[in-house]
Design an enzyme around this catalytic site. Sequence first.
Site, PDB file in Angstrom:
ATOM      1  CE1 TYR A  62      -3.889   0.812  -2.407  1.00 47.88           C
ATOM      2  CE2 TYR A  62      -5.958   0.266  -3.305  1.00 47.88           C
ATOM      3  CZ  TYR A  62      -4.424   0.422  -3.142  1.00 47.88           C
ATOM      4  OH  TYR A  62      -3.890  -0.088  -4.343  1.00 47.88           O
ATOM      5  CG  HIS A  95      -1.049   4.518  -2.858  1.00 47.04           C
ATOM      6  ND1 HIS A  95       0.171   4.132  -3.139  1.00 47.04           N
ATOM      7  CD2 HIS A  95      -1.829   3.564  -2.024  1.00 47.04           C
ATOM      8  CE1 HIS A  95       0.270   2.933  -2.364  1.00 47.04           C
ATOM      9  NE2 HIS A  95      -0.636   2.716  -1.939  1.00 47.04           N
ATOM     10  NE  ARG A 140      -6.403  -3.899  -9.868  1.00 50.76           N
ATOM     11  CZ  ARG A 140      -5.813  -3.357  -8.818  1.00 50.76           C
ATOM     12  NH1 ARG A 140      -5.122  -4.029  -7.921  1.00 50.76           N
ATOM     13  NH2 ARG A 140      -6.000  -2.209  -8.306  1.00 50.76           N
ATOM     14  CD  GLU A 158       2.458   1.208   2.103  1.00 50.02           C
ATOM     15  OE1 GLU A 158       1.552   1.016   3.094  1.00 50.02           O
ATOM     16  OE2 GLU A 158       2.137   0.397   0.989  1.00 50.02           O
ATOM     17  CD  GLN A 166       1.986  -5.041  -0.328  1.00 50.08           C
ATOM     18  OE1 GLN A 166       3.053  -4.336  -0.361  1.00 50.08           O
ATOM     19  NE2 GLN A 166       0.988  -4.287  -0.632  1.00 50.08           N
ATOM     20  CE1 TYR A 214      -3.240  -7.836  -3.641  1.00 51.27           C
ATOM     21  CE2 TYR A 214      -1.296  -9.065  -4.639  1.00 51.27           C
ATOM     22  CZ  TYR A 214      -2.513  -8.368  -4.806  1.00 51.27           C
ATOM     23  OH  TYR A 214      -2.951  -7.867  -6.147  1.00 51.27           O
ATOM     24  CB  SER A 228       3.966   0.800  11.631  1.00 50.87           C
ATOM     25  OG  SER A 228       3.457  -0.434  10.962  1.00 50.87           O
TER      26      SER A 228
HETATM   27 MN    MN Z   1      -0.115   1.340   4.293  1.00 48.84          MN
END
Ligand code: MN
Length: 423
Positions: free
Chosen positions: A136, A141, A150, A207, A248, A252, A265
Amino acid sequence: MSKANDPSLKSWIEVELNSDFPIQNLPFGIFKTQSSSPRVGVAIGDQVLDLAILNKLGYLDDLKIDNAIFTNQFLNDFIALGKQTTNAVRERISHLLNSNTADLRDNKEARAKVLQYISNVQMQMPVRVGDYTDFYSSIDHATNVGTMFRDPNNALLPNWKHLPVGYHGRASSITISGTNFHRPKGQTKPSETEPPVYGPCKLLDFELETAFIIGKGTQLGESISTENADDHIFGMVLFNDWSARDIQTWEYVPLGPFLAKNFASTVSPWVVSLEALEPFRVPGYKQDPKVLPYLEYTGEKNIDITLDVFIQPENAEETIVSHSNYKFMYWTMEQQLAHHTVNGCNMNVGDMLASGTISGPTPDSFGSMLEITWRGTKPVKMSDGTERKFINDNDSVIIRGYCKKDGLRIGFGESRAKALPAL
Ligand code: MN
């Protein structure tokens, strides 16, 4: 820098100017044809060089590689020979394909045996992926997602600039470009007050990522330093980490992504070696606050890779929806690998470590529909006049990537898959 990277090299095989695969690239992949079993190949222009036959005909003789390495359904055993050997193979192929080398150029019979058009072969998963990790590591992003979900004033969580955040993903559902999949089903929560429901995901997303492939393993307990990291990285591919945003959001907490990510993927078939990418290194992000010593590194460790994403609705032209770049990454691959192994976690040849969504600083460079349409509030127009907030049934998503410098261009080919309706 490797001789094979010399921008002035020319091949006796005609390579179009905007080809992803000039003689300076020579990426490795696995292909098969209707009449042949899977084998190792190298892309050159619009053709693939069959290393199993090349070796059998004696062109790689002094490298002393068992032909079983090349008549293999994965690159793992080839990669495991080590960089000294795999780089020697790349250098040898560069020599054999050079316009000044007559050996293969002037042997019509051999040429016909070792070369085929890529359009006539079927590309396979390049490696058997034992373990898959997703990071990440793009600051734009992470900032976009933190702002949306948030607090715009504290978009990054406290740990974000101190370590490359990541999670362990699912290796079994990583598939080769061209493998379509069905829209995932699962639990979502329509609103805060309503109970969860079961059904097809409504917010399917892509993504934009790259992944690197481990080329040299470690034993349990060993760590890899940022300084040695490149010895352990064989090469890179394009990676679409398909995501179900509504699944998600509900699932999550507290352990991270699960069913929202592990249904598919999509990787590009050609593994571009780290050596081929060396000329395109650029300085990394200035990291402030200063990272802990085990994450410090020297030299230029980011890479200038242009990354484009296209959506192609059924029976329509492609529309570009993102124009990003790998150089926007905050954490480098070397830091990701050092962090991943700092606790003694072992690495195996063929493991895939993905970058995380790569967004740039401007809206046209965002790496997911979540960000591009800002949670669906700003739909994008397709070439056929329809609009997209997320990915519709029968849409194909295509990622393409290439490096360009001083007239030299090397590319990755593409990662492509279509989202079929839910079963
Ligand atoms: Mn990813």
